[in-house]
Design a protein around this motif. Structure first.
Motif, short mmCIF file in Angstrom:
data_model
loop_
_atom_site.label_atom_id
_atom_site.label_comp_id
_atom_site.label_asym_id
_atom_site.label_seq_id
_atom_site.Cartn_x
_atom_site.Cartn_y
_atom_site.Cartn_z
N GLN A 154 23.50 23.99 -18.56
CA GLN A 154 22.79 24.11 -19.82
C GLN A 154 23.64 23.67 -21.01
N LYS A 155 24.96 23.77 -20.88
CA LYS A 155 25.83 23.42 -22.01
C LYS A 155 27.09 22.65 -21.61
N HIS A 156 27.20 22.25 -20.34
CA HIS A 156 28.36 21.49 -19.89
C HIS A 156 27.89 20.22 -19.18
N ASP A 157 28.54 19.11 -19.51
CA ASP A 157 28.32 17.86 -18.79
C ASP A 157 29.57 17.58 -17.95
N ALA A 158 29.41 17.58 -16.63
CA ALA A 158 30.55 17.30 -15.74
C ALA A 158 30.66 15.79 -15.58
N LEU A 159 31.75 15.23 -16.11
CA LEU A 159 31.95 13.78 -16.02
C LEU A 159 32.52 13.37 -14.67
N THR A 160 33.35 14.23 -14.11
CA THR A 160 33.94 13.94 -12.81
C THR A 160 34.36 15.24 -12.14
N ALA A 161 34.68 15.16 -10.86
CA ALA A 161 35.12 16.33 -10.10
C ALA A 161 36.43 16.00 -9.40
N VAL A 162 37.30 16.98 -9.34
CA VAL A 162 38.60 16.81 -8.70
C VAL A 162 38.75 17.88 -7.62
N PRO A 163 39.59 17.61 -6.62
CA PRO A 163 39.80 18.62 -5.57
C PRO A 163 40.44 19.88 -6.15
N PRO A 164 40.05 21.04 -5.69
CA PRO A 164 40.65 22.29 -6.20
C PRO A 164 42.08 22.44 -5.71
N TYR A 181 29.45 22.44 -29.09
CA TYR A 181 29.26 22.99 -30.43
C TYR A 181 27.85 23.54 -30.57
N PHE A 182 27.76 24.64 -31.33
CA PHE A 182 26.48 25.30 -31.56
C PHE A 182 26.23 25.44 -33.06
N LEU A 183 24.98 25.32 -33.44
CA LEU A 183 24.53 25.70 -34.78
C LEU A 183 23.71 26.97 -34.61
N LYS A 184 24.32 28.11 -34.96
CA LYS A 184 23.74 29.42 -34.68
C LYS A 184 23.56 29.54 -33.18
N ASP A 185 22.33 29.64 -32.68
CA ASP A 185 22.13 29.77 -31.24
C ASP A 185 21.64 28.48 -30.59
N LYS A 186 21.68 27.38 -31.34
CA LYS A 186 21.18 26.10 -30.83
C LYS A 186 22.34 25.19 -30.45
N LEU A 187 22.25 24.60 -29.26
CA LEU A 187 23.31 23.70 -28.80
C LEU A 187 23.20 22.37 -29.54
N LEU A 188 24.30 22.02 -30.25
CA LEU A 188 24.33 20.73 -30.93
C LEU A 188 24.71 19.61 -29.97
N ARG A 189 25.68 19.90 -29.11
CA ARG A 189 26.08 18.92 -28.11
C ARG A 189 26.75 19.67 -26.96
N PRO A 190 26.61 19.20 -25.75
CA PRO A 190 27.26 19.85 -24.60
C PRO A 190 28.73 19.44 -24.50
N ALA A 191 29.47 20.24 -23.78
CA ALA A 191 30.87 19.92 -23.53
C ALA A 191 30.97 18.84 -22.46
N GLN A 192 31.96 17.97 -22.61
CA GLN A 192 32.26 16.99 -21.57
C GLN A 192 33.52 17.46 -20.85
N CYS A 193 33.37 17.67 -19.55
CA CYS A 193 34.48 18.32 -18.84
C CYS A 193 34.66 17.77 -17.43
N VAL A 194 35.77 18.17 -16.85
CA VAL A 194 36.12 17.86 -15.46
C VAL A 194 36.09 19.16 -14.69
N VAL A 195 35.47 19.15 -13.51
CA VAL A 195 35.33 20.37 -12.71
C VAL A 195 35.94 20.18 -11.34
N THR A 196 36.18 21.29 -10.68
CA THR A 196 36.68 21.23 -9.31
C THR A 196 35.52 21.01 -8.34
#
Length: 212
Positions: A154-164, A181-196
């Motif tokens: 809902q608020k994270h964009d997984a760009l890639t995955a790496v081995p744990p 980032y949020f404006l009050k309770d509204k998502l302005l943009r999701p996070a771009q992240c790397v996950v396991t």
């Protein structure tokens, strides 16, 4: 002669009386027939009226149903209009906030590139950055770090995955390229992240067997 005349008069009176009685019977028969015809006509007209009443009741029911549906649609439209107006007021700075948070990213990249903490210029940039973040916070514009948290689509964009590594679970954010980032309770943009990666249990057991 007088006696004969009296007898003739009596006979004539009887005949006239009898004749009147026959006429009354005929009249009663005619009245009965007319009454039966009137009854038949009344029943036919009553059936027509009943049919008309049923048709009108059906039309009235359909009209009432359409009216209630239209009333419900109107009420939903009013509620939606009120909500849209409320959201417009509540999130009035949304588009400006979206542009500003890109500038915040530039600030943070600039600060990351300044390794010398004693540099006066770096300290000045840090002060400006802090004031900037405080100003955003006053207007309910806040960032949220995802590092170490499970991936939330809902608020994270997984760009890639790496081995744990080191026994990490799968689907955990290990690196964050851009904060959410949020404006009050509204998502302005999701996070771009790397996950396991989610490693299947079968592969984990095989690795354990090989290591043994």
């Amino acid at each position: 002669i007088a006696d004969l005349d009296i007898e003739e008069l009596n006979m004539n009176n009887q005949n006239s009386v009898f004749g009147n009685e026959v006429s009354d019977q005929d009249l009663e028969v005619d009245v009965d027939n007319n009454y039966e015809e009137d009854v038949v006509c009344s029943r036919s007209e009553l059936d027509k009226l009943n049919q008309l009443v049923r048709e009108l009741e059906q039309k009235n029911s359909e009209t009432q149903d359409k009216f209630l549906r239209s009333l419900a649609d109107l009420e939903n439209l009013k509620k939606r209009h009120v909500k849209e107006r409320s959201d417009l007021i509540k999130y009035s700075g949304e588009y400006l906030a979206r542009d500003i948070i890109d500038i915040v990213d530039d600030f943070e990249r600039a600060l990351d590139g300044m390794r010398e903490a004693n540099d006066p210029f770096a300290q000045g940039i840090q002060m400006i950055y802090s004031k900037f973040i405080n100003t955003l916070d006053k207007h309910s514009i806040k960032s949220e770090s995802a590092l170490g948290l499970p991936l939330d689509p809902q608020k994270h964009d997984a760009l890639t995955a790496v081995p744990p590594v080191d026994g990490q679970k799968g689907g955990i954010v290990v690196n964050e390229l851009r904060k959410a980032y949020f404006l009050k309770d509204k998502l302005l943009r999701p996070a771009q992240c790397v996950v396991t990666q989610n490693v299947p249990e079968s592969s984990i057991s095989d690795d354990n067997i090989d290591s043994e």
